[in-house]
Write an enzyme that holds these catalytic residues in place. Structure first.
Site, mmCIF file in Angstrom:
data_model
loop_
_atom_site.group_PDB
_atom_site.id
_atom_site.type_symbol
_atom_site.label_atom_id
_atom_site.label_comp_id
_atom_site.label_asym_id
_atom_site.label_seq_id
_atom_site.Cartn_x
_atom_site.Cartn_y
_atom_site.Cartn_z
ATOM 1 N N ILE A 139 -13.934 2.065 13.233
ATOM 2 C CA ILE A 139 -13.873 1.470 14.577
ATOM 3 C C ILE A 139 -13.596 2.579 15.593
ATOM 4 C CG2 ILE A 139 -12.692 -0.206 16.041
ATOM 5 C CD1 ILE A 139 -11.628 -1.550 13.483
ATOM 6 N N GLU B 97 -3.360 5.117 0.056
ATOM 7 C CA GLU B 97 -2.995 6.523 0.240
ATOM 8 C C GLU B 97 -2.585 7.106 -1.118
ATOM 9 O OE1 GLU B 97 -3.011 8.237 3.427
ATOM 10 O OE2 GLU B 97 -4.217 6.448 3.599
ATOM 11 N N LYS C 212 -0.617 5.157 12.609
ATOM 12 C CA LYS C 212 -1.789 4.842 13.438
ATOM 13 C C LYS C 212 -1.364 4.188 14.745
ATOM 14 C CE LYS C 212 -4.509 4.211 9.220
ATOM 15 N NZ LYS C 212 -4.835 3.225 8.179
HETATM 16 N N1 HSE Z 1 -4.692 3.917 3.110
HETATM 17 C C1 HSE Z 1 -5.349 3.685 4.360
HETATM 18 C C2 HSE Z 1 -5.593 2.186 4.500
HETATM 19 C C3 HSE Z 1 -6.650 4.448 4.374
HETATM 20 O O1 HSE Z 1 -5.462 1.460 3.505
HETATM 21 O O2 HSE Z 1 -5.881 1.732 5.600
HETATM 22 C C4 HSE Z 1 -7.275 4.570 5.723
HETATM 23 O O3 HSE Z 1 -6.398 5.090 6.665
#
Ligand code: HSE
Length: 453
Positions: free
Chosen positions: A154, A208, A223
């Site tokens: 996005i 992750e 984020k």
């Molecule tokens: N581990 C992250 C998620 C990967 O599941 O969104 C993408 O940032």
């Protein structure tokens, strides 16, 4: 094709810069790096047309050179030394897709110090060390671009900094972690328990390296920190974010939320209030009819409420190799267009608005103002009134009250949806409820987000 540094080097920011090939050095060739290589090669002509010049991967740093050679063949130089890529005289822009907040910080700072632009998908690095990185970039007049760090497919960073540039942003809220959304969807749709759903998410490559970052809400908070800084022009305040993951979430509450016409999602919310900004990640109830409640599996979605555009929503894959590559390459196209343009003429990738920094402190948890879901275990179904009377005494408005559907082995549960109330007031009310003789177990509370304009 990799060329000899001396033969092909031209200083950055020269008028010639925009006409020659943009030379890329990449650190890391795992999931994101290999996707970036593939998409760059496959869509070479389209990408060059949009960038106004060719974009060429000239050198890659990899831990496993044999594996890397298997991906890039002999078209790209390989090195085991990431610092060589960061400082290479024949590289205009460094793509950092190795991850982590250790050596990656040194590589990124070295690249900036050598006058190179940086493109990174490393949300943890920017959320934690971003203040230092962006200050160094401003000093050097280079770009640090990070579209791949947030909700990968996005273009939300671009939407905030360019598409919504006319607006005063009021709030940003989203499902910005694919792993937890996948887990919550599986728990709801298939009745899987948490551990089984996590194992599936890991097998599919969403999680992750350390899945704690996903399930404890840390990745989403990284984020959200970037989104809030972008939306409000505030500094990166990851350390001040309130972060709660989904490990304590019970299947019973997923089912009770459903009974009340809601679904539980792990939401990141950054909301401007008069006294500051709410910056928080938590599992929250969303009305079942809301678009956000229908964002399932590993998909992400972000809603933005702004004063002129109103409510806008963005949806797409939140993880994946080529999905992240798409964002990384979009940043490379931006860099190709910006290289040679004075830094003051760039739309900032992370604008710290001088007027905003003081007012936009992160609000403490007690000041957060939302509606809530409560599940109060009681000894007998007739005790529903005692619960509502206690909430009235504590000045918590009640919007809806119900008894949970009967389940084998589980005693009566009073379910409540409150009206909006500050967290401090709710905490006192929960304390009072818990002390009542009717309380037969721990009271569970979750936030409720209407996500309305
Ligand atoms: N581990 C992250 C998620 C990967 O599941 O969104 C993408 O940032």
């Amino acid at each position: 094709m990799y060329r000899d540094p001396v033969e092909s080097f031209e200083p950055l920011h020269s008028p010639l810069a925009a006409t020659r090939t943009l030379r890329v050095g990449m650190i890391g060739i795992g999931t994101v790096g290999s996707g970036t290589f593939r998409v760059l090669a496959r869509n070479q002509a389209e990408i060059a047309a949009r960038a106004g010049r060719a974009i060429e991967l000239v050198i890659v740093a990899a831990r496993n050179l044999e594996r890397a050679a298997g991906i890039v063949g002999d078209s790209v130089a390989l090195t085991a030394d990431a610092m060589q890529v960061a400082t290479h005289p024949d590289v205009d822009v460094v793509v950092e897709v190795a991850g982590g907040t250790g050596p990656a910080l040194d590589w990124v700072l070295a690249a900036i110090a050598h006058g190179k632009h940086v493109v990174t998908a490393n949300k943890a690095l920017l959320a934690v060390h971003g203040a230092r990185i962006f200050a160094a970039a401003r000093e050097q007049g280079v770009v640090v671009a990070y579209e791949g760090a947030v909700a990968v497919s996005i273009p939300i960073v671009k939407a905030l900094r360019e598409g919504l540039a006319a607006n005063r942003i009021e709030w940003v809220a989203g499902i910005i972690n694919g792993t937890t959304n996948f887990i919550l969807s599986k728990m709801r749709d298939e009745g899987l328990d948490f551990a089984a759903a996590l194992a599936q998410a890991q097998a599919l490559g969403y999680a992750e390296a350390d899945p704690t970052f996903d399930i404890e809400g840390i990745d989403a908070a990284h984020k959200l920190t970037l989104l809030a800084a972008n939306a409000f022009g505030m500094p990166l305040r990851f350390a001040d974010a309130q972060v709660e993951g989904i490990t304590a979430l019970q299947g019973l509450d997923v089912a009770c939320a459903e009974q009340l016409g809601h679904r539980i999602k792990l939401l990141g919310v950054a909301r401007r209030q008069a006294a500051g900004v709410e910056l928080r990640v938590q599992p929250a109830l969303v009305p079942s009819g809301h678009l956000m409640a229908h964002v399932n599996g590993s998909m992400n979605a972000v809603m933005v409420k702004s004063d002129a555009a109103g409510l806008t929503m963005y949806y797409g894959a939140g993880a994946g190799s080529e999905q992240t590559a798409s964002a990384v390459i979009a940043d490379l196209v931006d860099v190709a267009r910006l290289d040679g343009v004075a830094a003051a003429q760039h739309v900032p990738h992370l604008g710290v608005h001088a007027h905003a920094t003081k007012a936009l402190a992160v609000l403490p948890r007690a000041a957060v103002h939302t509606s809530h879901y409560l599940r109060v275990p009681v000894h007998a179904v007739g005790q529903i009134q005692a619960v509502t009377a206690c909430l009235a005494e504590q000045k918590v408005p009640v919007r809806q009250v119900a008894l949970a559907a009967e389940r084998p082995g589980i005693g009566p549960q009073v379910l409540v949806l409150t009206g909006p109330v500050v967290q401090g007031t709710l905490d006192l009310a929960v304390h009072a409820l818990q002390a009542r003789p009717e309380a037969a177990g721990p009271v569970v509370t979750l936030r409720v987000e209407a996500l309305e304009g």
